[in-house]
Each structure stands twice: as structure tokens, then as C-alpha cells.
Design a protein around this motif. Structure first.
Motif, PDB file in Angstrom:
ATOM      1  N   TYR A  71     -19.667 -26.521 -32.316  1.00  0.00           N
ATOM      2  CA  TYR A  71     -21.060 -26.289 -31.963  1.00  0.00           C
ATOM      3  C   TYR A  71     -21.200 -26.104 -30.459  1.00  0.00           C
ATOM      4  CZ  TYR A  71     -22.220 -28.327 -36.555  1.00  0.00           C
ATOM      5  OH  TYR A  71     -22.311 -28.614 -37.907  1.00  0.00           O
ATOM      6  N   ARG A  72     -22.233 -25.353 -30.077  1.00  0.00           N
ATOM      7  CA  ARG A  72     -22.641 -25.275 -28.679  1.00  0.00           C
ATOM      8  C   ARG A  72     -24.120 -25.659 -28.631  1.00  0.00           C
ATOM      9  NH1 ARG A  72     -20.901 -19.963 -26.268  1.00  0.00           N
ATOM     10  NH2 ARG A  72     -18.905 -21.052 -26.352  1.00  0.00           N
ATOM     11  N   GLY A  73     -24.470 -26.509 -27.683  1.00  0.00           N
ATOM     12  CA  GLY A  73     -25.849 -26.975 -27.659  1.00  0.00           C
ATOM     13  C   GLY A  73     -26.327 -27.364 -26.272  1.00  0.00           C
ATOM     14  N   THR A  74     -27.591 -27.746 -26.223  1.00  0.00           N
ATOM     15  CA  THR A  74     -28.218 -28.231 -24.989  1.00  0.00           C
ATOM     16  C   THR A  74     -28.980 -29.511 -25.304  1.00  0.00           C
ATOM     17  OG1 THR A  74     -28.488 -25.978 -24.128  1.00  0.00           O
ATOM     18  CG2 THR A  74     -29.845 -27.700 -23.134  1.00  0.00           C
ATOM     19  N   PRO A  86     -35.928 -31.205 -31.006  1.00  0.00           N
ATOM     20  CA  PRO A  86     -37.219 -30.761 -30.444  1.00  0.00           C
ATOM     21  C   PRO A  86     -38.370 -30.757 -31.438  1.00  0.00           C
ATOM     22  CG  PRO A  86     -35.772 -28.886 -30.795  1.00  0.00           C
ATOM     23  CD  PRO A  86     -34.942 -30.100 -31.023  1.00  0.00           C
ATOM     24  N   ASP A  87     -38.079 -30.908 -32.735  1.00  0.00           N
ATOM     25  CA  ASP A  87     -39.134 -30.872 -33.736  1.00  0.00           C
ATOM     26  C   ASP A  87     -39.819 -32.224 -33.930  1.00  0.00           C
ATOM     27  OD1 ASP A  87     -38.673 -28.187 -34.215  1.00  0.00           O
ATOM     28  OD2 ASP A  87     -37.217 -28.573 -35.812  1.00  0.00           O
ATOM     29  N   LEU A 179     -24.964 -37.524 -31.518  1.00  0.00           N
ATOM     30  CA  LEU A 179     -24.063 -37.501 -30.363  1.00  0.00           C
ATOM     31  C   LEU A 179     -24.841 -37.310 -29.068  1.00  0.00           C
ATOM     32  CD1 LEU A 179     -21.018 -35.305 -31.519  1.00  0.00           C
ATOM     33  CD2 LEU A 179     -21.113 -37.796 -31.285  1.00  0.00           C
ATOM     34  N   ALA A 180     -25.821 -36.396 -29.097  1.00  0.00           N
ATOM     35  CA  ALA A 180     -26.628 -36.140 -27.901  1.00  0.00           C
ATOM     36  C   ALA A 180     -27.408 -37.391 -27.506  1.00  0.00           C
ATOM     37  CB  ALA A 180     -27.580 -34.971 -28.154  1.00  0.00           C
ATOM     38  N   ALA A 181     -28.003 -38.052 -28.496  1.00  0.00           N
ATOM     39  CA  ALA A 181     -28.766 -39.267 -28.212  1.00  0.00           C
ATOM     40  C   ALA A 181     -27.856 -40.372 -27.686  1.00  0.00           C
ATOM     41  CB  ALA A 181     -29.495 -39.727 -29.474  1.00  0.00           C
ATOM     42  N   LEU A 193     -31.676 -33.507 -28.511  1.00  0.00           N
ATOM     43  CA  LEU A 193     -31.078 -32.175 -28.600  1.00  0.00           C
ATOM     44  C   LEU A 193     -32.182 -31.131 -28.564  1.00  0.00           C
ATOM     45  CD1 LEU A 193     -28.148 -31.130 -29.035  1.00  0.00           C
ATOM     46  CD2 LEU A 193     -28.645 -31.074 -31.484  1.00  0.00           C
ATOM     47  N   THR A 194     -32.049 -30.145 -27.684  1.00  0.00           N
ATOM     48  CA  THR A 194     -33.077 -29.099 -27.594  1.00  0.00           C
ATOM     49  C   THR A 194     -32.644 -27.799 -28.260  1.00  0.00           C
ATOM     50  OG1 THR A 194     -32.283 -28.319 -25.436  1.00  0.00           O
ATOM     51  CG2 THR A 194     -33.974 -30.049 -25.443  1.00  0.00           C
TER      52      THR A 194
END
Length: 309
Positions: A71-74, A86-87, A179-181, A193-194
């Protein structure tokens, strides 16, 4: 129309996986393709690889679902949401310090390896027979069990605070939102995660996928076949064993091959570390063979997991 194989679709943003899959299925059914399924969904805000299984491709579901994901993310530091994406509704805001890239990379590195991960409450995991997100929407707090995951790599691509771009390679069942959190918690700033894009699932790559806007181009058998990945090519990570036509016919009729049929020497299970091998005849997938090593009985055991006609 008999079509067997895998169709890759590149899902766009703000679309549910269900809607995308239903649209493709509707197109295929209009052409007489009745058997179709999919291997793994994406959240509505996420984009990237969706794997559709056509005909006998549906038999590959457990092998494709279990593959490693890329995955690739921001993520955005300083703001936490109840869905971790973001939801969701904002639940907390924190001050974001001037973290160095090295500090963020170190926090990401601490997420790497085998670990236990508790799924987000806004997820499709079942709790006492009910989807967790249904309970969460009622204001309940479902208690979900931690599951074993593996994060192979967690690379930081760029840092423009409060935003951090990353790429992560992980096992099936890993929630990148979590993971982001967790990375935000490691830094003491919180995060959500955005954006998220699935680049790869097992040996399948989004670069070979059909963009959603081009689903309408699937008008006839030729247009579908031009995008179809064969059963054999769909699972390149599983090693293959070439067999002759005579043995292929026997296997398709229910014959259980033994070591001698396949030219395997004693101790061959070491060659198949994941415990599976493909039986292939002239690039056509005949069967998937499950290989179990010595279980204290003095020999290795073979069994057919799936057969393809």
C-alpha cells in the motif's frame, strides 16, 4: 461464455468496492458470464487494486486473499477520528511538534515485524455474529480480539508536517488505518489515515488493472479476454511442477498423485516453503497441490487442494 481467470480493476476514490464489483458483474452477466467473485475489498476512500475472479478463478480465492499486500498512503498527525480514516468524526486534536524525518522513520520502524493488532471497531470483523461496524454505529464498543499480522516494511516517502507519505508491505488482514494511528501514538501526536492506495496483492499489480472509467469498454468476449489473467499467471508466487497430459487427465478425474508421479526426491517439502505447488500442463493450471512436511510419520504427504478442468 466460459471465461476462467482474473480481472484486475483499479478502484477510484469515493466508490464502494461493492458498487465497482457489482458494475463489472452486471456487465459480465449480460454477456453470459455467470460465475464471478472477488478477493478482498477496499474502504470507500481508498483506491487501487480490486481482484475479480471469473469462472474457475473463484477457486483461487483463498490463495489470492492470503497474499502479501503493498500500500501507499498518507497520514495526518495531530487529528484522530473514530474510524481512523477521513470518513470518521474527529475524536481528538493534539499539538504536532516539529518532528524530524528521522524521528518519524524510527517510529515507523517500530511497527515492523510480527505483532498482534486489534482491528478497528469500524471494520467488517464479526463480534458475536454481527459486523463490528454495525455495532459501532449504534454507539456500542465491540471488543475485538487481536490477530497476528506481519509488517514487512514501513517506509517513509516524504514528510510535510502534519502530513506523512508512506509505503507499507504487510500480511493479509493488516489494517493500515490502525498502523497509521499506532504510528501517531508512538510520536505522541495521534494520527488518522487520509488516503490509501493498494498497489499490489500477492503477485498481482495495479499497473495491470483496468481503470474504473474503462469498465464500459468490456463489451464483448474479446475485450474481456484481452484484460484477463490466466489461472496459472494469477498465482506466480506458487512454484509450478510441469506434468504430462496423461497425468493431467488423471488428476482432473480425481487421481491423487504421489511423489514418484512428479519426480520429487525425499525431502522435497523444503523446496515449497509455503506448502503449495501448482501442477501445470503446457501453461494450463491443472491443480494446486498441498504439501505437508514430515509429521513424525517418516514421509511427506501430498493432497489436492483444488482441481481445474
Amino acid at each position: 461464455m466460459q471465461l476462467d481467470g482474473i480481472l484486475l480493476v483499479d478502484k477510484g476514490p469515493d466508490q464502494t468496492s461493492y458498487a465497482v464489483v457489482a458494475r463489472v458483474k452486471s456487465t459480465l452477466r449480460a454477456m453470459g458470464v455467470c460465475k464471478a467473485g472477488h478477493a478482498g475489498t477496499l474502504d470507500p476512500f481508498a483506491t487501487g487494486l480490486l481482484v475479480l475472479l471469473l469462472g474457475q478463478g473463484t477457486k483461487l480465492s483463498p490463495f489470492l486473499m492470503g497474499g502479501k499486500k503493498l500500500y501507499r498512503g498518507t497520514l495526518r498527525l495531530g487529528i484522530e477520528t473514530d474510524t481512523l480514516d477521513p470518513d470518521g468524526a474527529v475524536t481528538n486534536r493534539r499539538v504536532v511538534n516539529e518532528f524530524s524525518r528521522e524521528e518519524i522513520e524510527a517510529a515507523a520502524e517500530r511497527q515492523v515485524g510480527c505483532r498482534q493488532q486489534v482491528p478497528p471497531i469500524y471494520s467488517a470483523v464479526r463480534c458475536n455474529g454481527t459486523r463490528s461496524y454495525r455495532l459501532a454505529r449504534k454507539g456500542l464498543q465491540p471488543e475485538l480480539r487481536a490477530r497476528q499480522i506481519e509488517v514487512e516494511d514501513f517506509d517513509i516517502l516524504s514528510v510535510q508536517l502534519p502530513f506523512v507519505d508512506f509505503e507499507v508491505s504487510c500480511s493479509a488482514g493488516t489494517y493500515v488505518r490502525r498502523l497509521a494511528a499506532d504510528l501517531g501514538d508512538e510520536l505522541g501526536a495521534g494520527a488518522h489515515l487520509t488516503s490509501l492506495r493498494r498497489l499490489r496483492s500477492g503477485g498481482l499489480d495495479v499497473r495491470n488493472a483496468l481503470p474504473c472509467v474503462e469498465i464500459a469498454t468490456l463489451r464483448d468476449e474479446a475485450s474481456i479476454r484481452s484484460r484477463l489473467i490466466s489461472l496459472n499467471a494469477s498465482i506466480p508466487e506458487i512454484p509450478g511442477i510441469e506434468i504430462d497430459r496423461h497425468l493431467a487427465d488423471k488428476v482432473r478425474k480425481g487421481y491423487q498423485p504421489v511423489r514418484g508421479d512428479l519426480g520429487l526426491e525425499q525431502g522435497f517439502s523444503a523446496v515449497f516453503p509455503d506448502g503449495f505447488a501448482k501442477l501445470v500442463q503446457r501453461d494450463a493450471l491443472v491443480a494446486i497441490l498441498e504439501i505437508k512436511g514430515n509429521q513424525g510419520v517418516g514421509y511427506e504427504r501430498l493432497s489436492i487442494a483444488r482441481v481445474f478442468s
